[in-house]
Enzyme design. Structure first.
Site, short mmCIF file in Angstrom:
data_model
loop_
_atom_site.label_atom_id
_atom_site.label_comp_id
_atom_site.label_asym_id
_atom_site.label_seq_id
_atom_site.Cartn_x
_atom_site.Cartn_y
_atom_site.Cartn_z
N SER A 66 14.98 15.72 39.56
CA SER A 66 13.80 16.48 39.10
C SER A 66 12.47 16.05 39.69
O SER A 66 11.45 16.71 39.42
CB SER A 66 13.72 16.41 37.57
OG SER A 66 14.68 17.27 36.99
N LYS A 69 10.29 18.66 41.36
CA LYS A 69 9.31 19.51 40.69
C LYS A 69 7.87 19.18 41.06
O LYS A 69 6.96 19.98 40.77
CB LYS A 69 9.51 19.43 39.17
CG LYS A 69 10.84 20.06 38.75
CD LYS A 69 11.16 19.83 37.29
CE LYS A 69 12.48 20.56 36.93
NZ LYS A 69 13.44 19.73 36.26
N SER A 122 10.17 18.61 32.05
CA SER A 122 11.07 18.83 33.18
C SER A 122 11.91 20.09 32.98
O SER A 122 13.12 20.12 33.25
CB SER A 122 11.98 17.62 33.39
OG SER A 122 12.52 17.59 34.70
#
Length: 450
Positions: A66, A69, A122
């Site tokens: 993640s 991102k 997230s």
């Protein structure tokens, strides 16, 4: 302006060559040894200079999870407004799994709300919805991610989605993530979002209740009541985890005016927090930031032969936002400067770049001040163009040098031509004298014959 920059370039080139004679002898460079960490790959980069203070296998290709991102958020803040309405498609809702805030098909949120959910919780469905909205479609946004990575100098990165869920074609490196993070930190909206501990999304067309968000980064926020990893000076970052990627972590921290970007990848939890803490401590304890404009004396001192950034009336100045990062055991003068010309930029003519211990440690732009002095314009001002810029130079010391050179050259040519003329005149005089002696002898001979 082009003619002006040509003259400036020649001046900078001369100074760059001359610096060899004025720089002091450098002591042997020392770079502090960093800590041993458990993770496979890591890097610490100083944000203002891009200097790498620590690295371990930083160019190794790994799955990011993640922390992907960060790129998604960067593209969103650069290519959309925070008040834009984002609608969640069926793909955004049903083609994502893992962490999220459980949105419904056709639910509408602002881009601002989507970004907070993306960075704090997230939220994978928010990443997908952002991609479709900003790119016009999902695939276009993924291409935007890869184009941006190339623009930033990433060499080991290929994105295949905006959220970081497992994909064999989706990979990056610690170094590339540091480059992406550095670009993101230059955006004030991103900095505000990543530094937020908690945020509340108001009711939507599909959810009557508010949605509460809490930042998962434990060095910034005591998420789920865990305060054991809180770090003084932490200003944000992004967590990541998948089975394939293991734990990944990007952390931003500030102390004493220095902003650090720490990236660790392929870590076993909780080592990603332990290693990050140790790396940040090492860098804050062993390095410091120097402002170039406040400390550079090689080109701004009272040495008359090299005073090109003299004062506020000079047409050139060092950008006050330029910095160098060095070990605390070193002084500013231990860094070796080099002037590099820039012919493309309109507001600068070059940069002063510094190296230390065979590393690039920062630099500063050489800016055009726009100072207007009546004497010695590089270009003749067009009276019909009142807005045309005329760049002037503080010529006191440069003109002295030029006049001395011209004088010496003139004296040399004068002596040479004087010598030639002297011998020519002498030759002509001798010739006339000899011719006169011959005529006298001939007249005497004629008299004797009579």
């Amino acid at each position: 302006m082009k003619k002006s920059k040509k003259w400036i370039g020649l001046l900078l080139g001369a100074v760059s060559l001359f610096q060899i004679n004025i720089l002091p002898v450098q002591a042997e460079a020392y770079w502090p040894e960093g800590p041993t960490i458990a993770g496979d790959s890591a890097i610490v980069m100083e944000a203002s200079t891009g200097t790498v203070l620590y690295e371990k296998n930083s160019h190794q290709e790994l799955y990011p999870a993640s922390i992907t991102k960060i790129m998604t958020a960067l593209l969103a803040v650069e290519n959309s407004s925070l008040d834009e309405q984002v609608t969640f498609s069926a793909n955004a809702v049903y083609k994502t799994e893992g962490s999220g805030i459980w949105r419904d098909v056709d639910e509408v949120m602002t881009m601002k709300e989507c970004l907070y959910a993306l960075m704090l919780e997230s939220a994978n469905e928010c990443a997908y919805a952002i991609a479709e909205h900003v790119g016009g479609n999902y695939d276009t946004f993924v291409q935007m991610m890869n184009d941006k990575a190339t623009e930033l100098g990433c060499q080991n990165t290929h994105f295949n989605n905006p959220h970081g869920l497992p994909d064999e074609s989706h990979h990056t490196s610690a170094y590339d993530m540091a480059l992406i993070s550095r670009a993101a930190l230059q955006n004030e909206t991103f900095r505000l979002i990543t530094s937020t501990k908690r945020y509340t999304i108001p009711a939507t067309n599909k959810h009557a209740e508010e949605t509460y968000l809490s930042n998962h980064h434990k060095m910034l926020n005591n998420w789920k009541g865990d305060s054991s990893y809180l770090y003084e000076g932490c200003i944000g970052g992004k967590t990541g985890y998948t089975t394939a990627a293991n734990s990944t972590l990007v952390t931003f921290a500030e102390r004493d005016g220095m902003t650090l970007i720490c990236v660790v990848m392929n870590e076993e939890s909780p080592n990603h927090y332990v290693d990050t803490t140790n790396l940040l401590n090492y860098c804050f304890e062993n390095f410091q930031l120097w402002n170039v404009a406040e400390n550079e004396n090689n080109y701004t001192s009272d040495k008359t032969e090299n005073k090109i950034f003299a004062n506020e009336e000079s047409f050139l100045s060092i950008d006050p936002q330029g910095f160098v990062v060095l070990p605390k055991a070193a002084g500013f003068t231990d860094a070796v400067p080099e002037i590099k010309e820039d012919t493309k930029a309109e507001d600068k003519v070059g940069t002063i770049q510094y190296t230390y211990a065979d590393r690039n440690v920062g630099g500063a732009d050489i800016k055009i001040n726009g100072a207007k002095v009546s004497q010695f314009p590089f270009e003749k001002e067009d009276a019909s163009d009142n807005e045309k810029k005329v760049v002037h130079i503080n010529t006191k010391y440069i003109l002295i040098g030029i006049l001395v050179v011209i004088l010496l050259v003139g004296i040399g040519f004068g002596i040479y031509h004087f010598a030639d003329n002297f011998y020519l005149i002498r030759y002509k005089l001798m010739s006339k004298r000899q011719k006169g002696f011959k005529e006298i002898k001939q007249r005497k001979r004629r008299r004797k014959k009579r």
